[in-house]
Design a protein around this motif. Structure first.
Motif, mmCIF file in Angstrom:
data_model
loop_
_atom_site.group_PDB
_atom_site.id
_atom_site.type_symbol
_atom_site.label_atom_id
_atom_site.label_comp_id
_atom_site.label_asym_id
_atom_site.label_seq_id
_atom_site.Cartn_x
_atom_site.Cartn_y
_atom_site.Cartn_z
ATOM 1 N N UNK A 162 64.309 33.392 39.474
ATOM 2 C CA UNK A 162 65.545 32.656 38.960
ATOM 3 C C UNK A 162 66.408 32.173 39.846
ATOM 4 N N UNK A 163 67.101 33.084 40.638
ATOM 5 C CA UNK A 163 68.010 32.560 41.663
ATOM 6 C C UNK A 163 67.311 31.763 42.620
ATOM 7 N N UNK A 164 66.170 31.811 43.084
ATOM 8 C CA UNK A 164 65.565 30.732 44.007
ATOM 9 C C UNK A 164 65.548 29.576 43.298
ATOM 10 N N UNK A 165 65.133 29.441 42.216
ATOM 11 C CA UNK A 165 64.966 28.160 41.632
ATOM 12 C C UNK A 165 66.163 27.412 41.183
ATOM 13 N N UNK A 166 67.192 28.275 40.967
ATOM 14 C CA UNK A 166 68.355 27.587 40.832
ATOM 15 C C UNK A 166 68.929 27.111 42.088
ATOM 16 N N UNK A 167 68.960 27.706 43.125
ATOM 17 C CA UNK A 167 69.220 27.296 44.450
ATOM 18 C C UNK A 167 68.569 26.044 44.822
ATOM 19 N N UNK A 168 67.212 25.944 44.805
ATOM 20 C CA UNK A 168 66.563 24.691 45.089
ATOM 21 C C UNK A 168 67.056 23.627 44.136
ATOM 22 N N UNK A 169 67.320 23.645 42.765
ATOM 23 C CA UNK A 169 67.741 22.413 42.238
ATOM 24 C C UNK A 169 69.199 22.209 42.375
ATOM 25 N N UNK A 170 70.104 23.157 42.659
ATOM 26 C CA UNK A 170 71.404 22.852 43.077
ATOM 27 C C UNK A 170 71.451 22.118 44.430
ATOM 28 N N UNK A 171 70.462 22.506 45.461
ATOM 29 C CA UNK A 171 70.570 21.766 46.429
ATOM 30 C C UNK A 171 70.057 20.356 46.351
ATOM 31 N N UNK A 172 68.882 20.135 45.557
ATOM 32 C CA UNK A 172 68.383 18.731 45.278
ATOM 33 C C UNK A 172 69.657 18.044 44.598
ATOM 34 N N UNK A 173 70.306 18.477 43.830
ATOM 35 C CA UNK A 173 71.707 17.809 43.124
ATOM 36 C C UNK A 173 72.314 17.165 44.117
ATOM 37 N N UNK A 174 72.508 17.898 45.366
ATOM 38 C CA UNK A 174 73.245 17.471 46.357
ATOM 39 C C UNK A 174 72.585 16.751 47.486
ATOM 40 N N UNK A 175 71.618 16.269 47.122
ATOM 41 C CA UNK A 175 70.550 15.426 47.978
ATOM 42 C C UNK A 175 70.248 16.016 49.070
ATOM 43 N N UNK A 176 70.038 17.543 49.314
ATOM 44 C CA UNK A 176 69.544 18.160 50.578
ATOM 45 C C UNK A 176 68.105 18.705 50.343
ATOM 46 N N UNK A 177 67.710 18.365 49.274
ATOM 47 C CA UNK A 177 66.096 18.746 48.818
ATOM 48 C C UNK A 177 65.673 17.695 48.252
ATOM 49 N N UNK A 178 64.432 17.234 48.314
ATOM 50 C CA UNK A 178 63.618 15.976 47.651
ATOM 51 C C UNK A 178 62.500 16.748 46.821
ATOM 52 N N UNK A 179 62.892 16.567 45.567
ATOM 53 C CA UNK A 179 61.912 17.433 44.712
ATOM 54 C C UNK A 179 60.393 16.746 44.616
ATOM 55 N N UNK A 180 60.452 15.513 45.202
ATOM 56 C CA UNK A 180 58.965 14.851 45.201
ATOM 57 C C UNK A 180 58.345 15.106 46.467
ATOM 58 N N UNK A 181 58.898 15.883 47.367
ATOM 59 C CA UNK A 181 58.063 16.487 48.673
ATOM 60 C C UNK A 181 57.150 17.085 48.339
ATOM 61 N N UNK A 182 55.996 17.108 48.893
ATOM 62 C CA UNK A 182 54.618 17.809 48.518
ATOM 63 C C UNK A 182 54.576 18.866 49.722
ATOM 64 N N UNK A 183 53.766 19.763 49.158
ATOM 65 C CA UNK A 183 53.439 20.977 49.905
ATOM 66 C C UNK A 183 51.921 21.456 49.510
ATOM 67 N N UNK A 184 51.306 21.705 50.605
ATOM 68 C CA UNK A 184 49.806 21.863 50.375
ATOM 69 C C UNK A 184 49.665 23.529 50.475
ATOM 70 N N UNK A 185 48.926 23.890 49.400
ATOM 71 C CA UNK A 185 48.214 25.248 48.962
ATOM 72 C C UNK A 185 47.276 25.517 50.033
ATOM 73 N N UNK A 186 47.352 26.718 50.858
ATOM 74 C CA UNK A 186 46.395 27.014 51.732
ATOM 75 C C UNK A 186 46.250 28.632 51.197
ATOM 76 N N UNK A 187 45.048 29.102 51.832
ATOM 77 C CA UNK A 187 44.712 30.445 51.617
ATOM 78 C C UNK A 187 45.822 31.333 52.048
ATOM 79 N N UNK A 188 46.815 30.904 53.009
ATOM 80 C CA UNK A 188 47.815 31.836 53.526
ATOM 81 C C UNK A 188 48.874 32.257 52.455
#
Length: 373
Positions: A162-188
């Protein structure tokens, strides 16, 4: 058999962290040796070691988690008013007097008997059963709070998401995180337990927004790991430390400790963010409303909440905003294990719902004496 035992003794001594390295060494030896019997012996030994080390490691994790959640003391219940934002529409105005009346603190000695009895009933429910760990209720408007062992540190399980997801969305609202950025799921990033990404193929791309939704809806462990790897435990730690969290990310792990007092901060921040930012905050609140695993209910037993639950071995938690006529936060954290936890969460939820309703009826009766006209 002597060869197998000797091999096992060597591997037991080095532990789980070097087991993967030993497997690779064994494969290399097997590729050089031509004896099928020797290869078979090495494979059997490594297999047996893997089972023993993995089991031992799992038992160690469970033991550490249980040490975090057992509390030998029997704290008493706390009753207090938290600080809230007081609206001021001007001096000597009836509306200001009425708002302040609803938010004014009332000593427990002045509360009606039915409210005092409800608080004592909750205290007896928790203090008479050593399995129960902590809870916290707070009315979001007045700050009226009832809690039990609310600062006690406890293993987070998936409530940490919960706190991690709230942080991400608040940073996105300030333009510091792009919610459309893509990440790749690897075995790691593979992680068992809750979530559906583990059923998907490696090298699949997900946007930040998709991973966030998986993490909230499904409590997806892989989605959480990918997001934490991208945005960093330290950034989230600093964000919540500045807001008063005491237990989050104290250790170098993406899991760790929490408390119902910390959980209150998360849910109160989520609620306030939803009111202040329609584009991001309101959307994030809807994500939490759609979470699939819910235990806390309203006074009628309905899952009318925005929540984040967590379950890991003995720890079973739920933290939620409950959407009553007047919303409130309820956090319940337990070490119920595989016991009848659903009944316990249901009972606590309904008792808190009744307490909340009785409190507001008392306030309405008290404050209705103010003359608006």
């Amino acid at each position: 058999m002597k060869v197998i035992n000797n091999t096992l003794n060597i591997i037991r001594g080095v532990g789980a962290k070097t087991l993967k390295f030993l497997v690779y060494i064994g494969i290399g030896i097997c590729s050089i040796l031509t004896s099928k019997i020797t290869i078979l012996i090495l494979v059997i030994a490594l297999g047996m070691a893997l089972v023993q080390v993995s089991t031992g490691f799992r038992e160690e994790v469970i033991k550490k988690e249980e040490e975090m959640i057992y509390n030998n003391e029997a704290p008493s219940i706390d009753y207090y008013y938290d600080s809230v934002k007081l609206e001021n529409y001007g001096d000597n105005m009836a509306i200001t007097d009425m708002i302040h009346c609803y938010q004014d603190a009332t000593g427990i000695d002045k509360l009606p008997t039915n409210i005092v009895d409800s608080i004592k009933e909750l205290e007896n429910m928790y203090s008479n059963d050593s399995r129960k760990f902590s809870f916290l209720y707070q009315d979001l408007f007045s700050g009226f709070t009832v809690s039990y062992n609310a600062d006690g540190a406890i293993f987070t399980a998936s409530t940490i998401k919960a706190p991690a997801m709230i942080y991400i969305y608040e940073m996105a609202s300030q333009g510091k995180i792009d919610l459309n950025e893509k990440l790749v799921y690897t075995s790691n990033f593979y992680h068992g337990g809750s979530g559906i990404i583990q059923t998907k193929p490696y090298n699949t791309e997900y946007t930040i927004e998709e991973l966030l939704q998986y993490t909230i809806y499904e409590s997806d462990n892989i989605g959480y790991k990918m997001l934490m790897h991208r945005f960093g435990r330290e950034n989230i730690y600093n964000f919540w430390q500045n807001k008063g969290a005491k237990n989050i990310f104290k250790h170098n792990t993406i899991w760790g400790y929490t408390s119902t007092n910390d959980a209150l901060l998360y849910m109160r921040e989520l609620y306030q963010f939803s009111k202040e930012n329609e584009e991001y905050g309101a959307k994030l609140l809807e994500h939490f409303k759609k979470a699939k695993w819910k235990l806390i209910t309203d006074k009628n037993g309905e899952y009318n909440t925005a929540n984040k639950g967590g379950w890991s071995n003995a720890t079973i938690h739920d933290i939620a905003i409950v959407f009553d006529e007047n919303p409130y936060v309820l956090a319940i954290m337990t070490n119920l294990g595989d016991g009848n936890y659903k009944q316990f969460f249901s009972d606590t939820s309904k008792k808190i719902g009744k307490l909340h309703e009785d409190y507001w009826k008392y306030k309405v009766d008290t404050c209705s004496n103010i003359k608006l006209y």
